[in-house]
Design an enzyme around this catalytic site. Structure first.
Site, PDB file in Angstrom:
ATOM      1  CB  ALA A 191      -0.893  -0.016   1.228  1.00  0.00           C
ATOM      2  CB  THR A 192       1.542   4.088  -1.791  1.00  0.00           C
ATOM      3  OG1 THR A 192       0.425   4.145  -2.677  1.00  0.00           O
ATOM      4  CG2 THR A 192       2.582   3.156  -2.369  1.00  0.00           C
ATOM      5  CB  ILE A 193       0.379   7.591   2.418  1.00  0.00           C
ATOM      6  CG1 ILE A 193      -0.384   8.908   2.624  1.00  0.00           C
ATOM      7  CG2 ILE A 193       1.877   7.833   2.397  1.00  0.00           C
ATOM      8  CD1 ILE A 193      -0.105   9.597   3.972  1.00  0.00           C
ATOM      9  CB  SER A 194      -2.698   9.105  -2.294  1.00  0.00           C
ATOM     10  OG  SER A 194      -3.381   7.893  -2.462  1.00  0.00           O
ATOM     11  CG  HIS A 242      -4.404  12.533   0.267  1.00  0.00           C
ATOM     12  ND1 HIS A 242      -3.240  12.284   0.934  1.00  0.00           N
ATOM     13  CD2 HIS A 242      -4.985  11.322   0.080  1.00  0.00           C
ATOM     14  CE1 HIS A 242      -3.117  10.978   1.151  1.00  0.00           C
ATOM     15  NE2 HIS A 242      -4.166  10.377   0.630  1.00  0.00           N
ATOM     16  CB  SER A 290      -1.665   6.387   5.973  1.00  0.00           C
ATOM     17  OG  SER A 290      -2.467   7.365   5.309  1.00  0.00           O
ATOM     18  CG  HIS A 293      -8.386  -5.507   1.480  1.00  0.00           C
ATOM     19  ND1 HIS A 293      -8.439  -6.208   0.293  1.00  0.00           N
ATOM     20  CD2 HIS A 293      -7.247  -4.787   1.450  1.00  0.00           C
ATOM     21  CE1 HIS A 293      -7.360  -5.915  -0.410  1.00  0.00           C
ATOM     22  NE2 HIS A 293      -6.625  -5.064   0.268  1.00  0.00           N
ATOM     23  N   GLY A 332     -13.881  -3.220   0.509  1.00  0.00           N
ATOM     24  CA  GLY A 332     -14.449  -1.924   0.133  1.00  0.00           C
ATOM     25  C   GLY A 332     -15.280  -1.957  -1.135  1.00  0.00           C
ATOM     26  CB  THR A 384      -6.872  -6.659  -5.019  1.00  0.00           C
ATOM     27  OG1 THR A 384      -6.364  -6.311  -3.719  1.00  0.00           O
ATOM     28  CG2 THR A 384      -6.041  -5.997  -6.089  1.00  0.00           C
TER      29      THR A 384
HETATM   30  N1  SAH Z   1      -6.043   6.550   1.019  1.00  0.00           N
HETATM   31  C1  SAH Z   1      -4.927   5.705   1.431  1.00  0.00           C
HETATM   32  C2  SAH Z   1      -4.504   4.872   0.233  1.00  0.00           C
HETATM   33  C3  SAH Z   1      -3.818   3.630   0.607  1.00  0.00           C
HETATM   34  S1  SAH Z   1      -3.335   2.656  -0.824  1.00  0.00           S
HETATM   35  C4  SAH Z   1      -3.794   6.589   1.910  1.00  0.00           C
HETATM   36  O1  SAH Z   1      -3.579   7.635   1.277  1.00  0.00           O
HETATM   37  O2  SAH Z   1      -3.118   6.245   2.879  1.00  0.00           O
HETATM   38  C5  SAH Z   1      -4.835   1.792  -1.190  1.00  0.00           C
HETATM   39  C6  SAH Z   1      -5.372   0.979  -0.069  1.00  0.00           C
HETATM   40  O3  SAH Z   1      -6.487   0.241  -0.539  1.00  0.00           O
HETATM   41  C7  SAH Z   1      -4.388  -0.045   0.499  1.00  0.00           C
HETATM   42  O4  SAH Z   1      -4.246   0.212   1.866  1.00  0.00           O
HETATM   43  C8  SAH Z   1      -5.072  -1.396   0.237  1.00  0.00           C
HETATM   44  O5  SAH Z   1      -4.834  -2.344   1.269  1.00  0.00           O
HETATM   45  C9  SAH Z   1      -6.530  -0.978   0.165  1.00  0.00           C
HETATM   46  N2  SAH Z   1      -7.403  -1.898  -0.579  1.00  0.00           N
HETATM   47  C10 SAH Z   1      -7.161  -2.508  -1.770  1.00  0.00           C
HETATM   48  N3  SAH Z   1      -8.213  -3.276  -2.130  1.00  0.00           N
HETATM   49  C11 SAH Z   1      -9.149  -3.133  -1.135  1.00  0.00           C
HETATM   50  C12 SAH Z   1     -10.450  -3.683  -0.938  1.00  0.00           C
HETATM   51  N4  SAH Z   1     -11.012  -4.543  -1.803  1.00  0.00           N
HETATM   52  N5  SAH Z   1     -11.123  -3.306   0.171  1.00  0.00           N
HETATM   53  C13 SAH Z   1     -10.572  -2.449   1.079  1.00  0.00           C
HETATM   54  N6  SAH Z   1      -9.339  -1.920   0.951  1.00  0.00           N
HETATM   55  C14 SAH Z   1      -8.634  -2.257  -0.154  1.00  0.00           C
END
Ligand code: SAH
Length: 223
Positions: A57-60, A65, A89, A111, A145, A218
Site C-alpha cells: 500500500a502507499t499513502i497517496s 488527497h 494510513s 481489507h 471496500g 483487489t
Molecule cells: N487513502 C490511502 C490509500 C492507501 S493505498 C492513503 O492515502 O493512505 C490503497 C489501499 O487500498 C491499500 O491500503 C489497500 O490495502 C486498500 N485496498 C485494496 N483493495 C481493497 C479492498 N477490496 N477493500 C478495502 N481496501 C482495499
C-alpha cells in the site's frame, strides 16, 4: 508538479499546494493544515509524492488527497456521512472527518488488518485524531471496500483510494441522492479518476477526469 509543492513542514507543503492551485478551497486548506502528514506517512511526509506503507500500500500524494477533497467538498457539510475505501494510513479519513465536523461521521474501510490498526494508531498521534475516534466522528473497519459499508449509509460522499476494475454497484447504491463518489478506475493499462454524481431524483452521471496511478482495489491478500 511534485517537486514544486514539497516543503520542509506541513504548513509549507499546504502553502505550496495552494500557490500551485492544487488547493483552491479555504475549507480544504484549513482541514489539511489541521492534519499533520507526519502522523500518517512513515517517510518523507512533506514530499508531494506517494510513500510506501508496507503491505503493497502507499499513502497517496498530497496533491491527490487535495484533489479528492476539492471534488467532494460540496457534499462535505457538517453532519455528513462519508466512506473512505482503502483507508491505508488513515490520513485522508482524518482530513475528511475534519471537513464534516461537527456531527459528521467518516468510516475508513480497509481489507488488511495491519492497515486498519495503522489507521487507528496514526489517528491517536494527535489530539484532534483521538477526539474524532473517541467521539465517533471517524472509525476504521476491516472489510472489502468493493461492497461499501452497508451499516452507516447512505453516504453523502464516497472516496475510493485504490483503482477499481469497474463501477461497483454497491458503492453507487450506498450513495445518498444527492451524493458524490470519487474513484480511480482501471481502463486497459491506464487509470482515470471518475466523479460519479447521484442527483436528487436518483439519476447517476459519470465524469472522467485525470489520468492517475493508484494501487489496485483487489481481493484481500492471503497472509
Ligand atoms: N487513502 C490511502 C490509500 C492507501 S493505498 C492513503 O492515502 O493512505 C490503497 C489501499 O487500498 C491499500 O491500503 C489497500 O490495502 C486498500 N485496498 C485494496 N483493495 C481493497 C479492498 N477490496 N477493500 C478495502 N481496501 C482495499
Amino acid at each position: 508538479m511534485a517537486w514544486r509543492c514539497s516543503g520542509p513542514t506541513n504548513e509549507a507543503l499546504i502553502e505550496n499546494l495552494t500557490r500551485n492551485n492544487l488547493i483552491t478551497q479555504p475549507r480544504v486548506q484549513r482541514a489539511m493544515l489541521l492534519v499533520d502528514r507526519a502522523h500518517y506517512s512513515p517517510s518523507a511526509p512533506y514530499e508531494d509524492s506517494p510513500q510506501p506503507l508496507g503491505h503493497r500500500a502507499t499513502i497517496s500524494a498530497p496533491h491527490m488527497h487535495a484533489a479528492a477533497c476539492e471534488a467532494l467538498l460540496p457534499f462535505l457539510h457538517p453532519g455528513a456521512r462519508v466512506l473512505d475505501i482503502g483507508s491505508g494510513s488513515g490520513y485522508l479519513t482524518h482530513v475528511l472527518a475534519e471537513l464534516v465536523r461537527p456531527g459528521g461521521r467518516v468510516v475508513g474501510v480497509e481489507h488488511i488488518e495491519a492497515l486498519v490498526e495503522m489507521g487507528v494508531r496514526n489517528s491517536g498521534k494527535s489530539v484532534e485524531g483521538r477526539e474524532l475516534v473517541e467521539g465517533g466522528g471517524m472509525r476504521f473497519v476491516r472489510g472489502d471496500g468493493r461492497l461499501g459499508w452497508e451499516g452507516e449509509g447512505p453516504y453523502d460522499a464516497i472516496h475510493v483510494g485504490a483503482a477499481a476494475k469497474g463501477f461497483h454497484q454497491a458503492l453507487i447504491d450506498q450513495l445518498r441522492a444527492p451524493g458524490r463518489l470519487f474513484m480511480p478506475v482501471e481502463e486497459g493499462h491506464m487509470q482515470h479518476i471518475y466523479v460519479i454524481d447521484k442527483k436528487e431524483d436518483g439519476t447517476v452521471t459519470r465524469t472522467k477526469e485525470m489520468c492517475v496511478r493508484y494501487v489496485p482495489l483487489t481481493d484481500a491478500p492471503t497472509e
